[in-house]
Structures are given as C-alpha cells and as structure tokens.
Design an enzyme around this catalytic site. Structure first.
Site, PDB file in Angstrom:
ATOM      1  CE  LYS A  10      -4.312  -1.837   0.778  1.00 37.21           C
ATOM      2  NZ  LYS A  10      -5.660  -1.831   1.261  1.00 37.21           N
ATOM      3  CE  LYS A  15      -6.042  -8.475  -2.394  1.00 35.60           C
ATOM      4  NZ  LYS A  15      -6.872  -8.346  -1.246  1.00 35.60           N
ATOM      5  CE  LYS A  63     -13.465  -4.154  -0.645  1.00 33.65           C
ATOM      6  NZ  LYS A  63     -12.542  -3.571   0.329  1.00 33.65           N
TER       7      LYS A  63
HETATM    8  P1  ATP Z   1      -8.614  -3.369  -1.379  1.00 33.98           P
HETATM    9  O1  ATP Z   1      -8.451  -3.552  -2.850  1.00 33.98           O
HETATM   10  O2  ATP Z   1      -9.385  -2.146  -1.003  1.00 33.98           O
HETATM   11  O3  ATP Z   1      -7.371  -3.582  -0.593  1.00 33.98           O
HETATM   12  P2  ATP Z   1      -9.685  -6.007  -1.136  1.00 33.98           P
HETATM   13  O4  ATP Z   1     -10.500  -6.312  -2.348  1.00 33.98           O
HETATM   14  O5  ATP Z   1      -8.362  -6.626  -1.029  1.00 33.98           O
HETATM   15  O6  ATP Z   1      -9.626  -4.462  -0.931  1.00 33.98           O
HETATM   16  P3  ATP Z   1     -10.407  -6.230   1.638  1.00 33.98           P
HETATM   17  O7  ATP Z   1     -11.380  -5.288   2.206  1.00 33.98           O
HETATM   18  O8  ATP Z   1      -8.970  -6.003   1.938  1.00 33.98           O
HETATM   19  O9  ATP Z   1     -10.599  -6.374   0.079  1.00 33.98           O
HETATM   20  O10 ATP Z   1     -10.765  -7.718   2.051  1.00 33.98           O
HETATM   21  C1  ATP Z   1     -11.998  -8.195   2.493  1.00 33.98           C
HETATM   22  C2  ATP Z   1     -11.941  -9.691   2.600  1.00 33.98           C
HETATM   23  O11 ATP Z   1     -11.951 -10.277   1.311  1.00 33.98           O
HETATM   24  C3  ATP Z   1     -10.689 -10.228   3.289  1.00 33.98           C
HETATM   25  O12 ATP Z   1     -11.016 -11.346   4.079  1.00 33.98           O
HETATM   26  C4  ATP Z   1      -9.812 -10.616   2.141  1.00 33.98           C
HETATM   27  O13 ATP Z   1      -8.874 -11.597   2.511  1.00 33.98           O
HETATM   28  C5  ATP Z   1     -10.839 -11.143   1.158  1.00 33.98           C
HETATM   29  N1  ATP Z   1     -10.382 -11.018  -0.209  1.00 33.98           N
HETATM   30  C6  ATP Z   1     -10.088  -9.878  -0.861  1.00 33.98           C
HETATM   31  N2  ATP Z   1      -9.718 -10.115  -2.120  1.00 33.98           N
HETATM   32  C7  ATP Z   1      -9.760 -11.465  -2.269  1.00 33.98           C
HETATM   33  C8  ATP Z   1      -9.487 -12.349  -3.354  1.00 33.98           C
HETATM   34  N3  ATP Z   1      -9.096 -11.882  -4.523  1.00 33.98           N
HETATM   35  N4  ATP Z   1      -9.642 -13.669  -3.163  1.00 33.98           N
HETATM   36  C9  ATP Z   1     -10.061 -14.147  -1.976  1.00 33.98           C
HETATM   37  N5  ATP Z   1     -10.335 -13.377  -0.914  1.00 33.98           N
HETATM   38  C10 ATP Z   1     -10.196 -12.048  -1.047  1.00 33.98           C
END
Ligand code: ATP
Ligand code: LTN
Length: 332
Positions: free
Chosen positions: A113, A195, A198
């Site tokens: 980040k 991964k 969002k």
């Molecule tokens: P950002 O992009 O804002 O960092 P993010 O999509 O990674 O967000 P988080 O809010 O950090 O989402 O995560 C919410 C939950 O979803 C966490 O438990 C995280 O491990 C899970 N998660 C996020 N992205 C994935 C993915 N691609 N596959 C599986 N689990 C995920």
C-alpha cells in the site's frame, strides 16, 4: 457447550468483488449456525487511504446491505460498524505500546500500500495491523475467517496477544486464522497472477457483485487465458484458466478434476460462457435482495444498531480487563 466466537470484517473501500465474496462472505454464511459471529464494517481501516467522505458513508451502508444480501442473517450474526464501538480504538492504542516497529515494518500489505499510495504513507497505514488486532482481541475471537492475503495480519495479532499474556497473565484468547481452502485467493481476470482487488483500476480485471449480467459476460469473455485451448488446472503455467476453474468449482461445488472432465474437448469459448452464466446465476438473488435493502435505509439502521449494542457490551468488558491489567484507573 458455549459457541466459539468468530470475528471478521471488510473495508468500506467500494463495491465488493467476486474475490471478496468467494474468499470471505460466502464462507461467513456457512459458519453462521455453528458460531457466535461478529461481522463488522472496517470503516476506520478505510481511512488509511484518502476517501471521499460522502462515498465512505454510502459505502459503509451499502456493505451492510451486501452482508445481509449475501446470506448473513442479522438475527444470527452481530453485524456492526467498527467506528461505533470505542473499544476498538482504545484497545488499539494500548496494543500499539506492545507492538514493535520492526514487526510492522515486515507487513507486506504495508509495503504494497505504501508503494501504491506513495504520496500518503500515513502512520495509520503503518499501524493498521494493530487496529486489526484490537478488532479481534476485543471480542476474544477464536476464529477469524479471511482470505489468504490477511494471514500475516493474523500472525502479528497472535504475537501481540501472546506477548501481552506473557507479561500480564492470561488475558486474550489466541485467535486462529480460518482460510477456506477454496476461494482463498481469486485472481484478477486481466492479470491472473495478482489477486482480484476491489481497488484495482482496470474494471475488466474484477467482477463486482453489482455488475449486470452483460458486464459479467463481457468480462469473462475478455479474461486472459493462454493458447492451449484446453481446460486444465495448472496454476503455475495456466493461471488464467485455473482461476476461472476455481471460480466455477467453488460455486458448483466441484473439484478441479470434475471441472476438467466436464469441459474435456471443449474450447475456452464454451468454458468462459459457462463460468459467466454460473456467476450470474449466483449473483442474481443477492443483487435483488441488495437493491431491496438499499431502498429501506431504516431497516439497515435497525440492523447495525442492534449489532452495535451487542458488540459494545462484549468489547467493553474485555477492554476494561485490559485497562485494569496495564494499570489504568477504571470505573467499577
Ligand atoms: P482493497 O483492494 O481495497 O485492498 P480487497 O478487495 O483486497 O480491498 P479487503 O477489504 O482487503 O478487500 O478484504 C476483504 C476480505 O476479502 C478479506 O477477508 C480478504 O482476505 C478477502 N479477499 C479480498 N480479495 C480477495 C481475493 N481476490 N480472493 C479471496 N479473498 C479475497
Ligand atoms: N484488514 C482486513 C479487514 C479487517 C479485518 C479485521 C478482518 C479489519 N479488521 C478484523 C478480520 C478481522 C482486510 O483488509 N481484509
């Protein structure tokens, strides 16, 4: 026997992806009957990056609606907003004083980040895992269901809890991370070696839970694969196809061998269409419920108010015990 406690949360950074759903929410739904579950909106964590205040407020409410629409029953689960529970920030401050700079410096999410937001490497981003540790320890959670990327934050939570316990005696339960075997890491559709996130800039890289059927079809059609034209699971050499197979397998409850068999001799065109239609079918009822809930903000308010109350009761008790142990004067 008393039920074990679960706590987890998602940041209110925007519309959730299929990765969030398959990696987190979908597993939470499966656990709601066996455990005493606390699911929060991690709005304070969201402040570690710059947000439009109106959007953050809106996203917080939308996320509550999505929790419920995805199948979390507000009667069975405590659904609440992190910033409404003062114990999180109070405990976070205390735990900061039991966390080393060197430990925080090793966090890969901080490194990622900081690179992504080089103009805003604030200290909240650095101490993010301590607030997360407080979220978990304030409820004495036994189990924390998250995606694979959060594993390191759970390790530091355990280290902080063990350190505290070794100084002051048994105070915190040492939480276990729960990473579902399937769905732990859904990858991007355009870049299947990273991964699905969002906050990814490329809309074609992610499926949003609010995407229309046409968007979903288009995104899967354009998903990166390879030139072999054979549906075979091989993460190393065929990351794109393997990712699509995982998505399909989780929703259909099929092993990778079963998916391979099902599409034997068929090309990527047929396979991608099948994946898209499966995702559309799964998301349709969720989207309907989500839209209904958004039209009923009073109902959403009732849900989080009820959750806030229960979360506050539980976390206040644990915070008080901690304050007492470290030598703060507390009101009995
Ligand atoms: P950002 O992009 O804002 O960092 P993010 O999509 O990674 O967000 P988080 O809010 O950090 O989402 O995560 C919410 C939950 O979803 C966490 O438990 C995280 O491990 C899970 N998660 C996020 N992205 C994935 C993915 N691609 N596959 C599986 N689990 C995920
Ligand atoms: N850091 C997590 C969100 C989060 C969380 C938590 C998850 C904040 N506090 C406590 C589990 C338990 C994330 O980005 N996914």
């Amino acid at each position: 026997m008393e039920k074990k406690t679960i706590l987890s949360g998602i940041q209110a950074t925007g519309a959730l992806t299929l990765g969030n759903y398959l990696g987190a929410l979908n597993n939470w739904v499966e656990m709601q009957d066996q455990y005493d579950c606390y699911y929060m909106i991690a709005d304070l964590h969201t402040l570690t990056i710059r947000n439009n205040p109106e959007a953050l407020r809106e996203n917080t409410l939308k996320l509550i609606a999505l929790y419920v629409a995805s199948g979390l029953d507000p009667e069975k689960n405590t659904i609440f907003i992190q910033s409404h529970i003062p114990a999180h920030t109070s405990l976070s401050w205390i735990l900061n004083c039991y966390t080393y700079m060197g430990e925080l410096n090793r966090m890969t999410q901080f490194k990622d980040k900081s690179a992504k937001h080089a103009d805003n490497i604030n200290s909240g981003l650095f101490t993010y895992p301590v607030l997360m540790a407080a979220d978990i320890l304030a409820y004495n959670a036994d189990l924390v269901p998250v995606g694979d990327d959060q594993k390191q934050h759970l390790e530091i939570t355990r280290d902080i809890a063990e350190r505290f316990n070794s100084i002051y005696g048994e105070t915190f339960k040492i939480p276990q991370v729960y990473i579902a075997k399937d769905g732990a890491r859904i990858m991007g559709l355009q870049n299947p070696t990273a991964k699905m996130s969002k906050s990814a800039e490329d809309p074609m890289d992610k499926i949003l839970l609010t995407d229309t059927p046409d968007d979903i079809r288009k995104k899967f059609k354009k998903a990166v694969t390879d030139s072999e034209n054979c549906v075979r699971f091989d993460k190393e050499n065929k990351p794109g196809v393997s990712n699509l197979m995982s998505i399909y397998g989780i929703i259909k409850n099929k092993t990778m061998e079963e998916v391979e068999k099902e599409f034997e001799g068929q090309g990527y065109g047929v396979f991608k269409t099948a994946v898209a239609e499966t995702v559309i079918e799964r998301l349709e009822p969720i989207q309907k419920k989500y839209n209904d809930l958004l039209e009923n903000p009073e109902k959403l308010k009732q849900i989080y108010k009820k959750g806030d109350k229960k979360a506050k009761e539980k976390s206040d008790k644990i915070l008080k015990e901690v304050c007492k142990k470290v030598g703060l004067v507390i009101e009995e």
